[in-house]
Design an enzyme around this catalytic site. Sequence first.
Site, PDB file in Angstrom:
ATOM      1  N   GLU A   1       0.861  -1.188   0.000  1.00  0.00           N
ATOM      2  CA  GLU A   1       0.000   0.000   0.000  1.00  0.00           C
ATOM      3  C   GLU A   1       0.892   1.230   0.000  1.00  0.00           C
ATOM      4  O   GLU A   1       1.810   1.339   0.815  1.00  0.00           O
ATOM      5  CB  GLU A   1      -0.886   0.088   1.253  1.00  0.00           C
ATOM      6  CG  GLU A   1      -2.171  -0.678   1.226  1.00  0.00           C
ATOM      7  CD  GLU A   1      -3.048  -0.339   2.431  1.00  0.00           C
ATOM      8  OE1 GLU A   1      -2.806   0.711   3.078  1.00  0.00           O
ATOM      9  OE2 GLU A   1      -3.961  -1.127   2.728  1.00  0.00           O
ATOM     10  N   THR A   2       0.606   2.164  -0.883  1.00  0.00           N
ATOM     11  CA  THR A   2       1.188   3.494  -0.827  1.00  0.00           C
ATOM     12  C   THR A   2       0.369   4.392  -1.733  1.00  0.00           C
ATOM     13  O   THR A   2      -0.345   3.909  -2.611  1.00  0.00           O
ATOM     14  CB  THR A   2       2.678   3.504  -1.241  1.00  0.00           C
ATOM     15  OG1 THR A   2       3.263   4.762  -0.893  1.00  0.00           O
ATOM     16  CG2 THR A   2       2.844   3.257  -2.733  1.00  0.00           C
TER      17      THR A   2
END
Length: 392
Positions: free
Chosen positions: A325-326
């Site tokens: 996740e980013t």
Amino acid sequence: MATRTSLVIETEEDATKHRSGQQHRHLRRAGPANVVTEVDYVTYDVADVVVLVDSNGNPISTTTVYHNQARPTTPPSPPSSSLPQPSPQTEESYHGPPDQPAPVPSPDHPGPPPPPPVPPPPKPSSSPAPGPDGPDFSFGVSYSPYNADNSCKSADQVAKDFSKINGYQVVRLYGTDCNQVSNVLAAIKDSSVQLFLGIFHIDQISEECSTLSKAVNGDWGRVRAVSVGNELVNKGVADANTVIGAIGQVRTNLKGSGYNGPVVTVDTMMAMADHPELCEASDFCAINCHAFFDGNTPAEKSGTFVKDWVDKIGKASGKRVVVTETGWPNKGDPNRMAIPSQENHHVALQSIKDEVASNVIFYSAFNDLWKKNSAGTFNAEQWWGLYGNAPS
């Protein structure tokens, strides 16, 4: 006579705790359940104002006595047995903001430019055995199959959503509810997209593994990896030993169904730093890493923030690191130097692509309107979508 008056000033919530040690919550719905975002508020005594008055109560003078107000601007150093932390960011350590390509038009707001197309890989009949470094891909995107009212999206709705997602090699799913694995597999059947699947509840391993295996129906060639939980240690849902045990259970269970690919747990970069055994038990290190919640990192420097963590954890673990996740919110309240906006959303994503050229999954494909915004997440929890609101 001297009278002392204490003024208590409430300071902003410690944003570093949120992303550097306590990530935003990917709250999974189980049927039509409510979604809750936990918010912790902290107040600090900042100063005492001492007022001197005469016998008639008239002020003579005031003195301000300041207490220790220092707050950490970088993640706290872990114990000596933990992974090392990135050094404090300096102006010299960052590249400037990259040139931005023209965004793709959208009915709600512009979507991000897709990554360059990649040639379709050959489709094996079963999953490849995990290599020493884990999977290797360019960019992916996460997807959640929920309507704004928390109901499950239909197969037709999922297909409509995926008609807008293009240019990404991998799509990450978090669980098995809502028939999401089957629906997504149907939506991508004519593409080369592969899946990063998830077992969300570690107290329901047998049931979720069974659901996943039935949906895949032996065609494990579409599956790049399977995650076990999401930020369980960081959120205090389970300790590291419990999660490690769950990884082993999932690996054994899925192997019996013909899956021989990577099995990992996903947690925040800080949780992985504090608990290197999570990386050791996984086939590669999977971290959720968001520069926005650091508070000290502007959008144009988000790529270096992410790369610093990837390099540190990779060096300490000796394993490939996948960023699961980013991203950057396109709407919400400022978090000091981190400002949510559509422009900064594009700037941050391009910065990450420039600095971390592979094994990155962006969060998320569409705005998650089924979630709830709060002050603790800077009213940005819903607004991370690469393509704006879902078309379905």
